[in-house]
Design an enzyme around this catalytic site. Structure first.
Site, PDB file in Angstrom:
ATOM      1  N   GLU A 152       0.842  -1.191   0.000  1.00 12.94           N
ATOM      2  CA  GLU A 152       0.000   0.000   0.000  1.00 12.94           C
ATOM      3  C   GLU A 152       0.884   1.250   0.000  1.00 12.94           C
ATOM      4  O   GLU A 152       1.823   1.348   0.780  1.00 12.94           O
ATOM      5  CB  GLU A 152      -0.901  -0.011   1.243  1.00 12.94           C
ATOM      6  CG  GLU A 152      -1.844   1.163   1.322  1.00 12.94           C
ATOM      7  CD  GLU A 152      -2.623   1.359   0.020  1.00 12.94           C
ATOM      8  OE1 GLU A 152      -3.297   0.425  -0.424  1.00 12.94           O
ATOM      9  OE2 GLU A 152      -2.527   2.452  -0.563  1.00 12.94           O
ATOM     10  N   PHE A 153       0.540   2.222  -0.859  1.00 12.08           N
ATOM     11  CA  PHE A 153       1.353   3.442  -0.970  1.00 12.08           C
ATOM     12  C   PHE A 153       0.625   4.684  -0.475  1.00 12.08           C
ATOM     13  O   PHE A 153       1.088   5.793  -0.697  1.00 12.08           O
ATOM     14  CB  PHE A 153       1.784   3.641  -2.430  1.00 12.08           C
ATOM     15  CG  PHE A 153       2.654   2.527  -2.943  1.00 12.08           C
ATOM     16  CD1 PHE A 153       4.011   2.522  -2.674  1.00 12.08           C
ATOM     17  CD2 PHE A 153       2.110   1.476  -3.655  1.00 12.08           C
ATOM     18  CE1 PHE A 153       4.823   1.481  -3.127  1.00 12.08           C
ATOM     19  CE2 PHE A 153       2.906   0.431  -4.114  1.00 12.08           C
ATOM     20  CZ  PHE A 153       4.268   0.435  -3.845  1.00 12.08           C
ATOM     21  N   GLU A 156      -0.876   9.079   4.875  1.00 12.04           N
ATOM     22  CA  GLU A 156      -1.804   9.557   5.890  1.00 12.04           C
ATOM     23  C   GLU A 156      -2.088  11.024   5.601  1.00 12.04           C
ATOM     24  O   GLU A 156      -1.202  11.775   5.205  1.00 12.04           O
ATOM     25  CB  GLU A 156      -1.204   9.384   7.286  1.00 12.04           C
ATOM     26  CG  GLU A 156      -1.162   7.924   7.686  1.00 12.04           C
ATOM     27  CD  GLU A 156      -0.529   7.681   9.039  1.00 12.04           C
ATOM     28  OE1 GLU A 156      -0.421   8.627   9.831  1.00 12.04           O
ATOM     29  OE2 GLU A 156      -0.150   6.524   9.293  1.00 12.04           O
ATOM     30  N   PHE A 253       9.180  15.913  -2.339  1.00 12.05           N
ATOM     31  CA  PHE A 253      10.022  15.425  -1.244  1.00 12.05           C
ATOM     32  C   PHE A 253      11.408  16.056  -1.213  1.00 12.05           C
ATOM     33  O   PHE A 253      12.397  15.382  -1.003  1.00 12.05           O
ATOM     34  CB  PHE A 253      10.122  13.889  -1.289  1.00 12.05           C
ATOM     35  CG  PHE A 253       8.965  13.256  -0.583  1.00 12.05           C
ATOM     36  CD1 PHE A 253       9.075  12.865   0.742  1.00 12.05           C
ATOM     37  CD2 PHE A 253       7.760  13.085  -1.231  1.00 12.05           C
ATOM     38  CE1 PHE A 253       8.009  12.320   1.417  1.00 12.05           C
ATOM     39  CE2 PHE A 253       6.675  12.548  -0.571  1.00 12.05           C
ATOM     40  CZ  PHE A 253       6.795  12.167   0.752  1.00 12.05           C
ATOM     41  N   GLY A 257      13.750  20.217   6.582  1.00 14.63           N
ATOM     42  CA  GLY A 257      12.901  20.371   7.765  1.00 14.63           C
ATOM     43  C   GLY A 257      13.580  19.793   8.991  1.00 14.63           C
ATOM     44  O   GLY A 257      14.804  19.836   9.106  1.00 14.63           O
ATOM     45  N   CYS A 264       5.863   4.905   9.104  1.00 18.26           N
ATOM     46  CA  CYS A 264       6.411   4.111   7.994  1.00 18.26           C
ATOM     47  C   CYS A 264       7.897   4.347   7.727  1.00 18.26           C
ATOM     48  O   CYS A 264       8.685   3.404   7.817  1.00 18.26           O
ATOM     49  CB  CYS A 264       5.605   4.387   6.733  1.00 18.26           C
ATOM     50  SG  CYS A 264       3.931   3.726   6.871  1.00 18.26           S
ATOM     51  N   LYS A 267      10.572   3.017  10.384  1.00 25.03           N
ATOM     52  CA  LYS A 267      10.635   1.559  10.548  1.00 25.03           C
ATOM     53  C   LYS A 267      10.987   0.863   9.229  1.00 25.03           C
ATOM     54  O   LYS A 267      11.685  -0.147   9.228  1.00 25.03           O
ATOM     55  CB  LYS A 267       9.335   1.027  11.145  1.00 25.03           C
ATOM     56  CG  LYS A 267       8.250   0.688  10.165  1.00 25.03           C
ATOM     57  CD  LYS A 267       7.095  -0.050  10.824  1.00 25.03           C
ATOM     58  CE  LYS A 267       5.886  -0.102   9.913  1.00 25.03           C
ATOM     59  NZ  LYS A 267       6.067  -0.673   8.599  1.00 25.03           N
ATOM     60  N   LYS A 325       3.302  15.101  10.623  1.00 29.50           N
ATOM     61  CA  LYS A 325       3.089  15.942   9.435  1.00 29.50           C
ATOM     62  C   LYS A 325       1.668  16.481   9.515  1.00 29.50           C
ATOM     63  O   LYS A 325       0.871  15.994  10.330  1.00 29.50           O
ATOM     64  CB  LYS A 325       3.338  15.157   8.143  1.00 29.50           C
ATOM     65  CG  LYS A 325       2.322  14.052   7.901  1.00 29.50           C
ATOM     66  CD  LYS A 325       2.530  13.430   6.536  1.00 29.50           C
ATOM     67  CE  LYS A 325       1.453  12.402   6.247  1.00 29.50           C
ATOM     68  NZ  LYS A 325       1.588  11.744   4.959  1.00 29.50           N
TER      69      LYS A 325
END
Ligand code: NAD
Length: 454
Positions: A152-153, A156, A253, A257, A264, A267, A325
């Site tokens: 799954e990509f 959140e 990306f 920051g 995700c 880990k 975020k």
């Protein structure tokens, strides 16, 4: 299609709701009784924009149901998604105990008749896991079944949009039957032409880690470039534009920051390092990514110490943003955990605000709240009164265009340590702030009108 989604966290709940939205008959199963009771009551345990109405609608229309009986859900369904957590084990590898426990339950509950089941790992799992899932099921049944990898990509905060309109769907299969059924299942989500990429299972499993590790690498890379910019007085924002317009690089990306967090990237980078090492492949590039990130999470803390000294007792800091975020309440591995605890450890008090992560913060910082070192504020301006500085940790939209006069008048000193580069340094200096950000030189305060004339 009759679908069971096992694990009703971020991924499972979003996948279940979206699959029901496209007409499937979906049962979401989870061993967490509290979570399932809340879902039965129509309460969504996570904050994810748009999820609540979608769950409500599909519950009402009878396409979505919830249960704690994983075995019964698996026995009923033709397609079973495993979407349970894969937290890091002690050595950094992905802990597969939840995934394999579900696989065992699926094996034990396999009925003697009905369509051949398709078991899909949607959890992020290291290469070789599908074979382990297959073995765990096989130990308990002699019926034919199919195992697939469908990482799954989703992000959140934009999870529904990502699931409903994915850039691509990656499916690792080893049977024509599974390929055909998954093609049918995902067809409604790729109508505009984005591809379903069928591949072998190992390649699918690696694709997920490669994607997250690449994104984490871009972040650590830009944070390194930001340090160089600070050292020589350059501007990382301009460098970002300069490289992001290169077609080969692209703009995503590349924001400097205070490091990546969340459930995700940390880990998954760790797990990939472990897999590389276990396979005898040099993991230096990702070890570097992790090292840079660990250091970057402390950058605002270092700035506070540089500005106010190592002993922060008697100081109060205002913090805007606690989630890792914007648009999520998730605080797993958030930089705020390090920053807030680091300030308190040095004797400071912290007053913090987050638009959505209040409950999560109450959980993560229960000890600091109990001892009175941390206060969670209802409104972002409530944190400011008498605070020695304002720290920006999350770039929530609501923080982007604030009342600067109110901030300056409320703070004891007009100091802002911005970890997300929300504002222009020259403008902030003009407004009378002592303002530092990431990878950009603080602008000098404008000269007094009289002094300029001299
Ligand atoms: P989560 O912790 O939010 O949810 C996992 C759920 O699984 C929990 O509700 C837990 O109670 C349940 N569970 C654990 N063991 C179970 C069992 N034996 N039977 C039934 N339920 C069980 O996790 P998440 O964020 O949804 O992530 C799930 C997987 O998806 C992970 O592997 C993660 O890496 C991956 N992933 C997450 C995201 C994300 O943005 N959160 C994105 C892509 C992939």
């Amino acid at each position: 299609m009759k679908i069971a989604v096992v694990g009703t966290g971020y991924v499972g709940l979003v996948a279940g709701a979206c699959l029901a939205e496209t007409g499937n008959d979906v049962i979401c199963a989870d061993i967490d009784q509290g979570k399932i009771s809340r879902l039965h009551a129509g309460e969504i345990p996570i904050y994810e924009p748009g999820l609540e109405p979608m769950v409500e609608r599909n519950l009402r229309e009878g396409r979505l149901t919830f249960t704690t009986d994983v075995a019964a859900a698996a026995a009923e369904a033709e397609v079973i998604f495993i979407a349970v957590g894969t937290p890091p084990g002690e050595d950094g590898s992905a802990d597969l105990k939840h995934v394999l426990a579900v696989a065992e339950t699926i094996g034990k509950s396999m009925p003697d008749d009905g369509p051949e089941k398709i078991v899909i790992t949607k959890s992020t799992v290291p290469v070789g896991t599908a074979a382990k899932v297959k073995d765990a099921i096989r130990r308990h049944t002699s019926r034919a079944f199919h195992v697939c990898s469908n990482p799954e990509f989703l992000k959140e905060g934009a999870a529904l949009q990502d699931f409903m309109k994915p850039d691509r769907v990656v499916v690792g299969v080893e049977s024509e039957h599974a390929r055909q059924r998954l093609g049918e299942l995902y067809a409604p989500f790729v109508r505009t032409g984005n591809p379903i990429l069928f591949m072998d299972i190992s390649s699918a499993e690696i694709t997920k880690y490669a994607a997250n590790a690449m994104l984490a690498t871009r972040i650590s890379f830009m944070n390194t470039i930001a340090q160089l910019c600070e050292a020589v007085g350059a501007d990382v924002g301009l460098v970002r534009q300069g490289i992001g317009t290169d077609e080969r690089i692209g703009p995503g990306f590349l924001f400097a920051g205070i490091g990546y967090g969340g459930s995700c990237f940390p880990k998954d980078v760790k797990a990939l390092v472990h897999t590389l090492q276990a396979t005898g492949v040099d993991a230096a590039i990702l070890e570097g990514v992790e090292k840079v990130n660990a250091d970057q999470k402390k950058v605002l803390l270092r700035r506070a110490v540089e500005r106010f000294g190592d002993d922060l007792s008697g100081r109060t800091f205002a913090v805007w943003g606690l989630s890792f975020k914007p648009e999520t309440d998730d605080m797993r591995e958030a930089p705020s955990l390090e920053v807030v605890r680091g300030l308190v450890k040095r004797g400071a008090r912290v007053r913090a605000h987050d638009p959505e992560a209040r409950d999560e913060a109450a959980h993560y910082f229960a000890d600091l709240l109990a001892e009175g070192a941390l206060q969670l504020c209802e409104h972002n301006y409530d944190c400011l009164e008498g605070s020695d500085a304002l720290l920006i940790l999350t770039e929530w939209l609501a923080y982007r265009n604030p009342d600067f006069d109110r901030i300056r008048e409320s703070l004891a000193e007009p100091v802002i340590l911005d970890g997300r580069n929300l504002w222009d340094p020259a403008r902030m200096a003009g407004l009378g702030f002592e303002y530092t950000s990431i990878g950009r030189t603080p602008a000098a305060a404008p000269a007094e009108a009289g002094a300029a004339a001299d």
